[in-house]
Motif scaffolding. Structure first.
Motif, short mmCIF file in Angstrom:
data_model
loop_
_atom_site.label_atom_id
_atom_site.label_comp_id
_atom_site.label_asym_id
_atom_site.label_seq_id
_atom_site.Cartn_x
_atom_site.Cartn_y
_atom_site.Cartn_z
N LEU B 29 78.22 70.71 55.12
CA LEU B 29 76.90 70.75 55.40
C LEU B 29 76.26 71.98 55.18
CD1 LEU B 29 74.78 69.36 57.44
CD2 LEU B 29 75.94 70.74 59.29
N SER B 30 77.18 73.14 55.10
CA SER B 30 76.45 74.31 54.86
C SER B 30 76.00 74.52 53.25
CB SER B 30 77.59 75.65 54.87
OG SER B 30 77.37 76.82 54.42
N GLN B 31 76.65 73.63 52.41
CA GLN B 31 76.26 73.79 51.02
C GLN B 31 74.91 72.99 50.80
OE1 GLN B 31 79.57 71.83 49.38
NE2 GLN B 31 80.88 73.83 49.03
N LEU B 32 74.74 72.00 51.59
CA LEU B 32 73.73 71.17 51.79
C LEU B 32 72.51 71.79 52.40
CD1 LEU B 32 73.34 67.93 51.27
CD2 LEU B 32 73.29 67.66 53.67
N LEU B 33 72.72 72.69 53.33
CA LEU B 33 71.47 73.68 53.76
C LEU B 33 71.47 74.78 53.00
CD1 LEU B 33 72.21 73.13 57.64
CD2 LEU B 33 70.68 71.93 56.25
N GLY B 34 72.01 74.82 51.74
CA GLY B 34 71.75 76.28 51.00
C GLY B 34 72.44 77.38 51.52
N GLU B 35 74.03 77.09 51.89
CA GLU B 35 74.76 78.18 51.93
C GLU B 35 74.61 78.65 53.45
OE1 GLU B 35 77.57 78.44 50.28
OE2 GLU B 35 76.74 76.96 48.94
N GLU B 36 73.84 78.09 54.24
CA GLU B 36 73.75 78.65 55.63
C GLU B 36 74.97 78.98 56.52
OE1 GLU B 36 70.42 76.65 57.56
OE2 GLU B 36 71.25 77.50 59.51
N LYS B 37 74.89 79.83 57.24
CA LYS B 37 75.97 80.05 57.92
C LYS B 37 76.33 79.11 59.22
CE LYS B 37 78.85 83.78 60.35
NZ LYS B 37 78.60 84.88 61.19
N ILE B 38 77.38 78.44 59.45
CA ILE B 38 77.41 77.51 60.47
C ILE B 38 78.55 78.00 61.39
CG2 ILE B 38 77.82 75.00 61.06
CD1 ILE B 38 76.62 74.37 58.31
N ASN B 39 78.41 77.83 62.75
CA ASN B 39 79.36 78.18 63.48
C ASN B 39 80.22 76.76 64.01
OD1 ASN B 39 79.42 80.73 63.73
ND2 ASN B 39 78.15 80.99 65.65
N MET B 40 81.22 76.68 64.34
CA MET B 40 82.07 75.56 64.48
C MET B 40 82.87 75.85 65.55
SD MET B 40 84.56 73.13 62.25
CE MET B 40 86.39 72.96 62.94
N ASP B 41 83.06 75.07 66.59
CA ASP B 41 83.96 75.48 67.89
C ASP B 41 85.22 74.84 67.21
OD1 ASP B 41 81.92 76.61 69.17
OD2 ASP B 41 81.70 74.98 70.57
N ILE B 42 86.51 75.31 67.72
CA ILE B 42 87.70 74.62 67.41
C ILE B 42 87.67 73.39 68.25
CG2 ILE B 42 89.97 74.69 68.14
CD1 ILE B 42 89.50 77.97 67.97
N PRO B 43 87.86 72.24 67.50
CA PRO B 43 87.94 71.05 68.03
C PRO B 43 88.88 70.83 69.27
CG PRO B 43 88.19 70.75 65.86
CD PRO B 43 88.50 72.31 65.98
N VAL B 44 88.38 70.15 70.39
CA VAL B 44 89.18 69.84 71.29
C VAL B 44 89.55 68.40 71.09
CG1 VAL B 44 89.01 69.54 73.87
CG2 VAL B 44 87.36 70.88 72.73
N ALA B 45 90.91 68.29 71.60
CA ALA B 45 91.63 66.88 71.49
C ALA B 45 91.89 66.56 72.88
CB ALA B 45 92.58 66.79 70.50
N THR B 46 91.60 65.70 73.57
CA THR B 46 91.74 65.20 74.92
C THR B 46 92.02 63.58 74.97
OG1 THR B 46 89.20 65.14 75.16
CG2 THR B 46 90.40 66.79 76.32
N LEU B 47 92.71 63.26 76.02
CA LEU B 47 93.00 61.92 76.54
C LEU B 47 92.15 61.87 77.89
CD1 LEU B 47 94.97 59.56 75.71
CD2 LEU B 47 96.45 60.62 77.52
N VAL B 48 91.14 60.94 77.74
CA VAL B 48 90.38 60.91 78.76
C VAL B 48 90.19 59.30 79.22
CG1 VAL B 48 88.70 62.78 78.35
CG2 VAL B 48 88.29 60.41 77.29
N PRO B 49 90.01 59.21 80.61
CA PRO B 49 90.03 57.92 81.14
C PRO B 49 88.55 57.29 80.39
CG PRO B 49 90.24 59.53 82.92
CD PRO B 49 89.96 60.30 81.81
#
Lengths: 120, 201
Positions: B29-49
């Motif tokens: 996505l960053s390459q697509l947007l012209g090397e723009e800086k993108i912040n990404m949160d650490i993924p959350v893995a959850t077991l939800v009802p």
């Protein structure tokens, strides 16, 4: 929301007698089934995810509110225990939209039932 | 319930898999947007009802644009790329300067393509790490309440388990103001295979 509002989540149902509001949101392709007995003032609402409980392994206990074929009898039963009578029940059904337009592998449940009933 | 118990170790492994996979997707996505800086949160893995899954992106009545891709092959996975309508407009104007970012045919096509690129990089990374063959379906898009989109995806996949594994992460671009969520829903069979490949089962 007011205190006497009951929110029905996905694969869930609720019944209420006399004053009260039962709501559900975000149906999408799910189906919301509302039943009301205006004589005895008993209402019920189910938010159903799937059509047929045959998908579920019968040996396990399962959430009956998830499937149409088990949720509707359960909903009617709960309403009857609050004094509703079957002959007074009126139903309104909403939902069942096709949000995503996938190349169909099978056939939608709605089409299947219509075909079985010789409706084209 | 799942046919087996999902423990914290398994959720951690899924989280790591998502971290690397989505990390790759965000680089694309960053390459697509012209090397723009993108912040990404650490993924959350959850077991939800299952009943709480429609709320997993917050307020379930807010209209959003959701790009939905199903990967089949050795396992079935569902990837959902969800944007608020503002972010969708920002993404469209960023990639096609001069447009208003409306959800017309061109706008919709842009969102679908971005979803496709993100999902493609994610699946590629997962495939490299696990050796699984994953084939994405053509992406589909819907604009509706977030709760409706998530519940439709669950119905579409005939999720019969009472608990679902959700992998979720938020991405935020620094200049073009795009906030997005990536949601991954593996089905029970997929989890079983992934866990045995990783030696957790």
């Amino acid at each position: 929301m007011e205190d006497n509002t009951i929110k029905v989540k996905i694969a869930d149902l609720a019944v209420k007698k006399n004053e009260g509001v039962i709501v559900t949101v975000g149906l999408g392709s799910c189906v919301g089934i509302a039943l009301y007995d205006s004589v005895n003032k008993v209402g019920g609402l189910a938010h159903i995810l799937l059509a047929d409980s045959k998908l579920q392994n019968k040996n396990e206990s399962f959430n009956k509110a998830k499937f149409a074929d088990t949720a509707i009898p359960l909903l009617i039963g709960k309403m009857e225990s609050l004094g509703a009578e079957r002959k007074n029940l009126r139903a309104k059904i909403a939902g069942g939209s096709q949000l995503f337009n996938f190349q169909k592998k099978g056939i939608s449940i709605g089409e299947k039932i219509l075909l079985q009933s010789s409706v084209s | 319930m799942h046919a087996f118990k999902i423990d914290d170790n398994m959720l951690d492994a899924l989280k790591e898999l998502a971290n690397i996979g989505i990390g790759n997707a965000v680089t694309s996505l960053s390459q697509l947007l012209g090397e723009e800086k993108i912040n990404m949160d650490i993924p959350v893995a959850t077991l939800v009802p299952l009943q709480d899954a429609p709320e997993s992106l917050g307020e379930e009545e807010i209209p959003v644009a959701g790009v939905y891709i199903k990967a089949a092959g050795d396992v079935d996975l569902t990837v959902l790329f969800v944007l608020s309508l503002d972010s969708a407009a920002n993404l469209i104007t960023n990639l096609i300067p001069g447009t208003k970012g409306g959800l017309d045919q061109m706008g919709i096509s842009v969102l679908i393509e971005v979803g496709n690129i993100l999902t493609g990089s994610y699946l590629n990374a997962v495939s490299l790490m696990t050796g699984l063959n994953l084939l994405p379906s053509p992406p589909q898009i819907a604009v509706d309440m977030s709760g409706a989109i998530i519940s439709t995806v669950m119905a579409e996949n005939q999720l019969i388990d009472d608990e679902v594994v959700l992998l979720r992460t938020t991405i935020r671009t620094m200049e073009s103001r795009i906030d997005g969520n990536i949601l991954i829903l593996p089905d029970g069979g997929a989890l079983e295979k992934i866990f045995s490949i990783l030696g957790l089962r």
